[in-house]
Design an enzyme around this catalytic site. Structure first.
Site, short mmCIF file in Angstrom:
data_model
loop_
_atom_site.label_atom_id
_atom_site.label_comp_id
_atom_site.label_asym_id
_atom_site.label_seq_id
_atom_site.Cartn_x
_atom_site.Cartn_y
_atom_site.Cartn_z
N THR A 162 0.83 -1.20 0.00
CA THR A 162 0.00 0.00 0.00
C THR A 162 0.86 1.25 0.00
O THR A 162 1.71 1.44 0.87
CB THR A 162 -0.92 0.02 1.23
OG1 THR A 162 -1.60 -1.23 1.33
CG2 THR A 162 -1.93 1.14 1.13
N MET A 280 0.78 -2.75 4.13
CA MET A 280 0.00 -3.32 5.21
C MET A 280 0.40 -4.77 5.44
O MET A 280 0.74 -5.49 4.51
CB MET A 280 -1.49 -3.23 4.85
CG MET A 280 -2.44 -3.49 6.00
SD MET A 280 -4.11 -2.98 5.52
CE MET A 280 -3.86 -1.23 5.24
#
Length: 339
Positions: A162, A280
């Protein structure tokens, strides 16, 4: 806590489909839907949503220009909603480089109302992204790695998720054109991977391409995993090459950063560098530790410059990172003799 979402899409049909896909989620509320950038800007200002879904191809101000303004004036987690055209893929890749959290393919759920929860999951992950103004980042270097690399590494391996496309643009933009062979696993839909490679290639000195089976690794070249459920690893002994093999997800991902890093630890050892960027979860932490134990130089992006600190944090917590560095200083760790 309910995640508040604003949908911006010029198609009434698509707005209705997206709203329907999210209406069954108890933890997500669509607070508004806009037909263009002007309406969207007003809704974002008034409602302060947690996440915005943004159509990339709109009349008037297009999604790219609007995204740039959002990230400059009111940073908010944005998921790009893209059509299936080549132009849509290219614009989505550019949006990721501007700071969009993820890209959602309109065709992912067909024209029906069910997408198996893909959009909802993207929104939940995006809601964890925090855009804040940080004080100038400071670099913390572990005792065993206070001196920057002097000898040229044989191979550089990078993992990201991410916020990773934007981070990769920063890091690779500071690489020299004759950099050591570099392999990357970025968690991304395979549909967007070629466009991401082209976007990075246009703005970074090295040649950036999608990895292919048995492709020789050459200086000045960067090889991005295609993201198509094949794990990317390094093969060979002195003449390294790309290996792409099917397999079960590792650390929840396919391709997995852990698979790449573990192969580099085994094949290249102390002559390698491992870099773990924003993302993440924990993919890459164990692989980076394996590299560190083989004597490789290992770097984790610092919290202040991460979009999501999950992957670097996991690596730091287990002692896998010899260097913890702000994003803008990572390339200097590799290519400058001054730490």
């Amino acid at each position: 806590m309910t995640i508040r979402v604003v949908i911006i899409d010029d198609s009434p049909t698509m707005r209705a489909i997206l709203m329907n896909r999210l209406s069954r989620e108890s933890d997500i509320e669509v607070v508004a839907a806009a037909a263009n950038a002007a309406e969207g800007r007003q809704m974002i200002r008034e409602l302060d949503p947690d996440v915005v879904t943004l159509d990339i191809e709109m009349p008037g101000m297009n999604g790219l220009d609007f995204l740039a303004k959002i990230m400059e004036l009111r940073p908010t987690p944005v998921i790009i909603v893209s059509g299936s055209t080549q132009a849509g893929n290219e614009m989505s890749a550019r949006a990721l480089a501007l700071g969009a959290v993820d890209c959602y393919a309109k065709s992912g759920g067909g024209s029906g109302l069910d997408d198996a929860g893909r959009l909802a999951q993207m929104i939940r992950e995006a809601a964890n992204v925090q855009f804040t103004v940080h004080a100038p980042a400071t670099q913390r270097v572990a005792n065993e790695a206070r001196v920057c690399l002097i000898e040229r590494p044989a191979l550089i391996a990078i993992g990201s998720s991410t916020g990773g496309v934007e981070a990769l643009q920063t890091v690779l933009g500071s690489f020299p054109a004759d950099c050591p062979p570099t392999m990357i696993v970025q968690h991304i839909n395979s549909r967007f991977a070629p466009a991401v490679a082209r976007t990075l290639d246009q703005s970074c000195p090295p040649r950036i391409m999608i990895a292919e089976p048995d492709m020789p690794l050459k200086p000045g070249h960067v090889y991005l995993a295609p993201g198509d459920e094949r794990h990317l690893s390094v093969g060979g002994s002195s003449n390294f090459h790309c290996r792409l093999r099917p397999g079960e997800p590792v650390s929840g991902h396919q391709p997995s950063v852990d698979v790449l890093f573990s192969s580099v630890a085994e094949v290249v050892g102390a002559r390698a560098v491992g870099i773990l960027l924003t993302g993440m979860g924990a993919d890459g932490a164990q692989g980076l530790l394996a590299m560190a134990r083989k004597g490789a130089h290992t770097i984790a992006q610092d919290e202040a410059t991460c979009t999501v600190f999950g992957m670097p944090r996991a690596a730091i917590n287990i002692g896998a990172a010899k260097v913890i560095s702000p994003l803008g200083s990572i390339a200097r760790q590799l290519f400058s003799k001054a730490a």
